[in-house]
Scaffold this active site. Structure first.
Site, mmCIF file in Angstrom:
data_model
loop_
_atom_site.group_PDB
_atom_site.id
_atom_site.type_symbol
_atom_site.label_atom_id
_atom_site.label_comp_id
_atom_site.label_asym_id
_atom_site.label_seq_id
_atom_site.Cartn_x
_atom_site.Cartn_y
_atom_site.Cartn_z
ATOM 1 N N LYS A 146 36.899 37.436 28.146
ATOM 2 C CA LYS A 146 36.625 38.093 26.871
ATOM 3 C C LYS A 146 37.846 38.040 25.971
ATOM 4 O O LYS A 146 37.764 37.782 24.777
ATOM 5 C CB LYS A 146 36.222 39.546 27.110
ATOM 6 C CG LYS A 146 34.836 39.657 27.694
ATOM 7 C CD LYS A 146 34.529 41.023 28.234
ATOM 8 C CE LYS A 146 35.216 41.324 29.528
ATOM 9 N NZ LYS A 146 34.575 42.225 30.423
ATOM 10 N N ARG A 160 27.810 42.673 39.366
ATOM 11 C CA ARG A 160 28.897 43.235 40.191
ATOM 12 C C ARG A 160 28.820 44.751 40.240
ATOM 13 O O ARG A 160 29.081 45.364 41.271
ATOM 14 C CB ARG A 160 30.251 42.809 39.621
ATOM 15 C CG ARG A 160 30.584 41.357 39.916
ATOM 16 C CD ARG A 160 31.762 40.910 39.096
ATOM 17 N NE ARG A 160 32.922 41.746 39.312
ATOM 18 C CZ ARG A 160 33.800 42.059 38.355
ATOM 19 N NH1 ARG A 160 33.673 41.593 37.140
ATOM 20 N NH2 ARG A 160 34.829 42.816 38.653
ATOM 21 N N ASP A 200 30.057 36.208 31.743
ATOM 22 C CA ASP A 200 30.749 37.399 32.258
ATOM 23 C C ASP A 200 29.832 38.611 32.175
ATOM 24 O O ASP A 200 29.770 39.427 33.103
ATOM 25 C CB ASP A 200 32.036 37.684 31.461
ATOM 26 C CG ASP A 200 32.555 39.088 31.768
ATOM 27 O OD1 ASP A 200 32.886 39.325 32.941
ATOM 28 O OD2 ASP A 200 32.567 39.944 30.875
ATOM 29 N N SER A 228 36.985 38.116 34.575
ATOM 30 C CA SER A 228 36.105 38.888 33.688
ATOM 31 C C SER A 228 36.887 39.344 32.449
ATOM 32 O O SER A 228 36.462 39.124 31.306
ATOM 33 C CB SER A 228 35.563 40.089 34.464
ATOM 34 O OG SER A 228 34.976 41.024 33.604
ATOM 35 N N HIS A 280 44.486 45.330 26.594
ATOM 36 C CA HIS A 280 43.316 45.632 27.420
ATOM 37 C C HIS A 280 43.753 46.414 28.652
ATOM 38 O O HIS A 280 44.727 46.059 29.303
ATOM 39 C CB HIS A 280 42.599 44.347 27.843
ATOM 40 C CG HIS A 280 41.286 44.622 28.505
ATOM 41 N ND1 HIS A 280 40.121 44.800 27.791
ATOM 42 C CD2 HIS A 280 40.958 44.798 29.804
ATOM 43 C CE1 HIS A 280 39.128 45.058 28.615
ATOM 44 N NE2 HIS A 280 39.609 45.065 29.853
HETATM 45 N N1 URA Z 1 37.007 45.357 33.029
HETATM 46 C C1 URA Z 1 36.367 44.158 32.840
HETATM 47 O O1 URA Z 1 36.183 43.697 31.720
HETATM 48 N N2 URA Z 1 35.968 43.498 33.932
HETATM 49 C C2 URA Z 1 36.162 43.966 35.186
HETATM 50 O O2 URA Z 1 35.779 43.293 36.117
HETATM 51 C C3 URA Z 1 36.812 45.208 35.375
HETATM 52 C C4 URA Z 1 37.242 45.889 34.260
#
Ligand code: URA
Length: 442
Positions: free
Chosen positions: A187, A168, A161, A183, A82
């Site tokens: 995931k 946000r 989230d 966040s 990621h």
């Molecule tokens: N990617 C995400 O999944 N969350 C964030 O807060 C920033 C980048």
């Protein structure tokens, strides 16, 4: 539970109990706490941060708000990558089929563009017909057959989230280490992984440009991953210039396809191989990153990851003719060649200006859910350190209208600094490896 009291205590820098946080976040998800109170809480966290125990409580509540995949029936390591977000970052499109070819299962759930950064889902959807919203069952069956599949965060995964992320993005609370870390990890930890490699961007195109903050984000996420029993490594990579030469959804897919065919820009190839090598080590398929990288390079040059990518495109509804003939990808009508006004070297290229440029061209969103134009963007004809002759092409703007092309040409010119001689020092492409045992400078 009093929402006002929780906001007041967090704003005053006090530490909240796990139970209080769970109740407050749960009430938000149920609709009993309104967006304005949650926005105030997020801003308090932005200023005050979260303690280790608070981070754990927020993360656990986010994961528990939805389903987690059980992929334990798969006969190999399940490792994802990621990125915290950058400009020209099309690594996932090359890395997922390559890692799958090398024997890893990659259940990749990606996001859309956020602010000036691009998102893998928006890129994939520039392949005509490609569906990133397939059912979880279909996702798992493609994963079983091809060892990788790429979808968006489904409504089942970490819905808390999803709600907080949307809030946000419109309340100026994206750039907070605890909020980004929880966040992303909510995931990733719901994906049923055995290992995770994080690409933490640093430099002016990153959400957290400074190296110290990037390292803190990396350490925070590694700690959260290890606590959940998922071996997690974070690599800090350069985002003080765009990655590769293409910026904009379809243009980036075309560049990723080049890389999958064994070509493409050297920096894109290097970062991809470096991250895949870490995934192989984390997944137990290699003893060290050096030997893993050599195997990954040979696999990339074999052309097999490209064939695998084409098969997954077909399984996810996409037109594979666009994989073999990228000229079938959407392309903006107006092309403008931007020429250098002086000679020298490309001393610096600002990724943030170009990321905002793509948004202005219509290739990114300024409102949630807005439709985007996947054919717009920039193609750089120079990279940092390369010589520039007066009158030569610095880059090409792809725009929907000639007025857009005029504005974007000025942005491209502003982003590329041509100096008489030496370029400014650049960040190393991969500067740090962060693991549970500490930070290693590369
Ligand atoms: N990617 C995400 O999944 N969350 C964030 O807060 C920033 C980048």
């Amino acid at each position: 539970m009093s929402a006002i009291r929780i906001i007041e205590r967090k704003s005053a820098g006090q530490t909240l109990e796990a139970g209080e946080l769970q109740a407050f976040l749960g009430a938000y998800l149920e609709g009993d706490v309104p967006d304005y109170q949650m926005a105030a809480f997020l801003m308090a966290v932005w200023f005050r941060g979260l303690s280790g125990a608070e981070l754990d409580a927020v993360l656990d509540t986010m994961i528990a708000s939805g389903a987690s995949l059980d992929l334990s029936h798969l006969d190999g390591p399940r490792v994802d990558k990621h990125s915290t977000g950058g400009v020209g970052d099309k690594v996932s499109l090359v890395l997922a089929p390559l890692a799958a070819e090398l024997g890893l299962y990659v259940p990749m759930m990606s996001g859309r563009g956020l602010g000036h950064t691009g998102g893998t889902l928006d890129k994939l959807e520039s392949i005509p017909g490609f569906r990133t919203d397939i059912a979880l069952d279909d996702f798992v069956s493609i994963l079983e057959g091809e060892r990788f599949a790429m979808i968006g965060q489904t409504p089942e995964i970490a819905p808390l989230d999803r709600r907080l992320y949307d809030l946000r993005s419109v309340t100026g609370t994206v750039s907070s280490i605890p909020l980004i870390a929880t966040s992303i990890m909510s995931k990733k930890l719901a994906e049923g992984l055995t290992g995770l490699v994080l690409d933490v961007k640093a430099g002016s195109g990153a959400f957290l440009p400074g190296i110290a903050r990037a390292l803190e984000l990396a350490r925070t996420m590694v700690t959260l991953g290890e606590r959940a029993g998922v071996e997690t490594v974070a690599m800090v990579t350069a985002m003080d210039r765009p990655l590769g030469r293409a910026i904009g959804n379809a243009l980036e897919v075309a560049e990723a396809l080049d890389c999958l065919a064994g070509g493409g820009p050297a920096d894109l190839r290097e970062v991809t191989l470096g991250l895949v090598a870490e995934m192989m080590v984390v997944g137990g398929l290699a003893r060290d990153a050096g030997s893993a990288r050599a195997r990954a390079a040979a696999a990339l040059d074999s052309g097999r990851p490209l064939e695998r990518f084409a098969r997954v495109v077909a399984l996810q509804g996409g037109d594979i003719r666009a994989v073999h003939r990228p000229e079938r990808l959407p392309a903006a009508r107006v092309r403008r060649y931007v020429r250098a006004r002086s000679s020298g070297v490309a001393a610096a290229i600002d990724p943030r200006t170009l990321g905002h440029g793509v948004v202005e061209l219509g290739g990114g969103r300024t409102r949630l859910g807005a439709t985007i134009n996947r054919g717009v963007g920039f193609r750089l004809e120079v990279q940092v350190g390369e010589k520039v002759a007066s009158g030569s092409t610095l880059g090409v703007v792809y725009a929907a209208t000639s007025e857009d092309a005029d504005r974007a040409s000025e942005m491209l010119r502003r982003a590329i600094q041509v100096a008489p001689d030496v370029p400014q020092p650049q960040m190393p492409l991969m500067s740090h490896r962060v693991t549970a045992t500490g930070v290693e400078q590369l």
